[in-house]
Design an enzyme around this catalytic site. Structure first.
Site, PDB file in Angstrom:
ATOM      1  CB  THR A 155      -1.258   0.401   1.176  1.00 49.45           C
ATOM      2  OG1 THR A 155      -0.123   0.239   2.274  1.00 49.45           O
ATOM      3  CG2 THR A 155      -1.704  -1.032   1.664  1.00 49.45           C
ATOM      4  CG  HIS A 156       0.448   4.154   1.154  1.00 49.96           C
ATOM      5  ND1 HIS A 156      -0.085   5.336   1.117  1.00 49.96           N
ATOM      6  CD2 HIS A 156      -0.197   3.761   2.010  1.00 49.96           C
ATOM      7  CE1 HIS A 156      -1.222   5.115   1.914  1.00 49.96           C
ATOM      8  NE2 HIS A 156      -1.283   4.798   2.771  1.00 49.96           N
ATOM      9  CB  SER A 277      18.564   1.003 -25.824  1.00 48.93           C
ATOM     10  OG  SER A 277      19.776   2.585 -25.371  1.00 48.93           O
ATOM     11  CE  LYS A 283      17.601   1.324 -21.209  1.00 55.21           C
ATOM     12  NZ  LYS A 283      16.551   1.531 -20.008  1.00 55.21           N
ATOM     13  CG  ASN A 285      13.646  -0.412 -22.849  1.00 56.98           C
ATOM     14  OD1 ASN A 285      14.166  -0.625 -21.336  1.00 56.98           O
ATOM     15  ND2 ASN A 285      14.592   0.593 -23.739  1.00 56.98           N
ATOM     16  CD  GLU A 290       8.045   2.109 -21.279  1.00 56.10           C
ATOM     17  OE1 GLU A 290       8.812   2.608 -21.990  1.00 56.10           O
ATOM     18  OE2 GLU A 290       9.310   1.544 -21.112  1.00 56.10           O
ATOM     19  CE1 TYR A 317     -25.702  11.869 -39.486  1.00 53.82           C
ATOM     20  CE2 TYR A 317     -26.109  13.898 -40.497  1.00 53.82           C
ATOM     21  CZ  TYR A 317     -25.216  12.905 -40.136  1.00 53.82           C
ATOM     22  OH  TYR A 317     -24.312  12.651 -40.121  1.00 53.82           O
ATOM     23  CD  GLN A 322     -19.233  12.257 -42.237  1.00 52.00           C
ATOM     24  OE1 GLN A 322     -20.075  12.626 -43.270  1.00 52.00           O
ATOM     25  NE2 GLN A 322     -18.043  13.285 -42.224  1.00 52.00           N
ATOM     26  CE  LYS A 325     -19.371   7.536 -39.639  1.00 56.21           C
ATOM     27  NZ  LYS A 325     -20.812   8.022 -38.585  1.00 56.21           N
TER      28      LYS A 325
HETATM   29  N1  ARG Z   1     -21.276  10.064 -43.803  1.00 59.87           N
HETATM   30  C1  ARG Z   1     -22.773  10.345 -42.429  1.00 59.87           C
HETATM   31  C2  ARG Z   1     -22.322  10.245 -41.183  1.00 59.87           C
HETATM   32  O1  ARG Z   1     -21.142   9.178 -40.882  1.00 59.87           O
HETATM   33  C3  ARG Z   1     -23.715   9.559 -43.243  1.00 59.87           C
HETATM   34  C4  ARG Z   1     -25.590  10.403 -42.615  1.00 59.87           C
HETATM   35  C5  ARG Z   1     -25.232  11.948 -43.563  1.00 59.87           C
HETATM   36  N2  ARG Z   1     -26.720  12.261 -43.341  1.00 59.87           N
HETATM   37  C6  ARG Z   1     -26.844  13.443 -43.843  1.00 59.87           C
HETATM   38  N3  ARG Z   1     -27.913  13.625 -44.173  1.00 59.87           N
HETATM   39  N4  ARG Z   1     -25.567  14.392 -44.519  1.00 59.87           N
HETATM   40  O2  ARG Z   1     -22.770  10.467 -40.101  1.00 59.87           O
END
Ligand code: ARG
Length: 461
Positions: A155-156, A277, A283, A285, A290, A317, A322, A325
């Site tokens: 601990t610590h 290294s 070394k 590593n 890491e 929307y 977009q 993603k």
């Molecule tokens: N490429 C767009 C996205 O990833 C798809 C949806 C686009 N819709 C629109 N109304 N422009 O969100």
């Protein structure tokens, strides 16, 4: 080329604006989900007589052809398209003519992209669950081998009480089990179909949202079309899972790094998971560990980026979405990579049990056991604590350890102490006696292992 969405507009978009707007360089990885979703959509349109059965068959066969060609590399993704949805529809129309143009009936890219992303993450989660299972199996295996290997517990970062290496590893197994639970919960809430919400308000066509949902393996449909197209909670939840998992992997990595240092020398990593290294020949590593620690920050960043993007977005929307993603894909890729490296790194790690034992013998980590011994002989705990502390101070002053004091020296502090003190403060005894549930005794570690093994079998499909 004229855009598929060029309805009201007649002018060309600026080339740079086009590139800025496009997402195909990252959303093309969802082509399989996009095409599968479209096949279900075509089937639904025919089932509800919105398009003819023959047209639907043609669309489905066309989509299948595109999927095969993308899978086997005979069709390349055109990076000039705005996104994967536009690309698939464009190729379909090139191949099928007017029939291809019927696919987008009673649908919008807004519900389409929400569908694709849910399907993609559902699949990615399955892969990650399988990886977590593998990692858990490796941890449990090492823990079983080291259920009696004594090491200092800290601990610590100060030596505290003796534990077993198996017990220490099983702590990580428990964290990972919670991660598994968290991911499964997340997938449960993710597995809701947004398709049929259309642009934002639903549709005037007589669609069957359940038809598509069932065909695509969803448990439910989103119950409000505005929410269906603008909900990205499932991404935030998924990345919260990723962040917590990475936090666990990072803590384990940090310990591996410490344990591999000359100061500890508790473990030695296989050459396969270390680097040298370029200047210091001696070394070895722990770069991989890491990097796992380092990449944790990046995954937190992915989560924060999305939460910040979503904060303040009006319904429904918005193109901001977009941006979901790249963060989500980065989190998936990072977690997958880290697990790919960590699991074999742990499986091939050599445990230097003698060094662990030696370290355990140096830090008076049996002082609590000495106090407990006095309590069992009838002394109140606070008094016993004080006497044990005085004995530790004496040892430090005289360069001794508790085991090397003589019985006479012990008895100068308390005549309750007898010959049996030596077996009581022996580290193996200290560990073996901690039989409370969840404690460090080999017996308890085996119970933890049995628990985790059972959970893995039930919880992970
Ligand atoms: N490429 C767009 C996205 O990833 C798809 C949806 C686009 N819709 C629109 N109304 N422009 O969100």
């Amino acid at each position: 080329m004229a855009k598929m969405w060029a309805g009201r507009t007649t002018g060309e978009t600026d080339r740079m604006a086009d590139d800025f707007n496009s997402s195909i360089h990252f959303d093309s990885r969802m082509y399989r989900e996009d095409i599968t979703g479209s096949m279900a959509h075509a089937a639904m349109l025919a089932a509800k007589n919105i398009i003819g059965k023959e047209d639907a068959d043609t669309l489905i066969a066309g989509l299948e052809g595109i999927l095969n060609d993308l899978d086997n590399g005979t069709l390349a993704i055109d990076m000039n398209c705005e996104d994967i949805h536009m690309f698939v529809e464009q190729v379909l129309t090139e191949r099928l003519g007017d029939v291809g143009k019927k696919l987008h009936t009673a649908r919008s890219r807004n519900d389409q992209v929400a569908l694709d992303l849910r399907m993609y993450l559902r699949g990615a989660s399955e892969g990650i669950l399988a990886q977590l299972r593998e990692l858990l199996e490796v941890i449990v295996d090492q823990a079983e081998q080291h259920k009696s290997t004594i090491m200092p517990g800290y601990t610590h970062l100060q030596r505290a009480q003796p534990i077993t290496f198996g017990h220490h590893l099983m702590a990580y197994a428990m964290m990972l089990l919670r991660d598994v639970d968290r991911l499964k919960d997340t997938v449960g809430r993710m597995n809701v179909s947004p398709i049929g919400c259309c642009a934002l308000a639903g549709t005037t066509y007589d669609t069957d949202r359940w038809f598509e949902a069932k065909k695509l393996g969803f448990d439910d449909i989103s119950r409000n079309s505005l929410d269906g197209v603008s909900d990205r909670d499932f991404c935030a939840e998924f990345m919260s899972f990723c962040s917590i998992l990475m936090m666990h992997l990072s803590r384990l990595s940090e310990e591996i790094i410490l344990w591999s240092s000359w100061e500890f020398k508790f473990v030695e990593l296989s050459d396969a998971y270390t680097t040298g290294s370029s200047i210091m020949p001696q070394k070895k590593n722990s770069d991989m560990a890491e990097l796992i620690r380092g990449k944790t920050g990046r995954v937190y960043g992915d989560l924060i980026a999305l939460l910040t993007t979503l904060k303040g977005l009006p319904l429904a929307y918005n193109k901001d979405m977009q941006e979901d993603k790249e963060s989500v894909f980065d989190a998936v890729d990072t977690v997958v990579q880290c697990l790919q490296v960590l699991t074999p790194m742990l499986a091939t790690m050599t445990v230097l049990a003698d060094n662990m034992k030696q370290a355990a013998q140096k830090g008076f980590i049996n002082a609590t056991d000495l106090a407990d011994y006095l309590v069992k002989k009838g002394m109140p705990f606070r008094t016993a604590y004080k006497i044990a502390g005085q004995l530790v101070a004496k040892c430090i002053a005289e360069g001794k350890v508790l085991e090397s004091l003589t019985l006479e020296e012990y008895r100068e502090c308390s005549d309750l102490i007898e010959e049996d003190v030596f077996s009581e403060i022996d580290l193996a005894t200290c560990v073996a006696k901690r039989i409370s549930e969840g404690g460090t005794s080999p017996e308890s570690v085996m119970a933890q292992i049995a628990y985790v093994k059972e959970k893995i079998a039930i919880v992970i499909y």
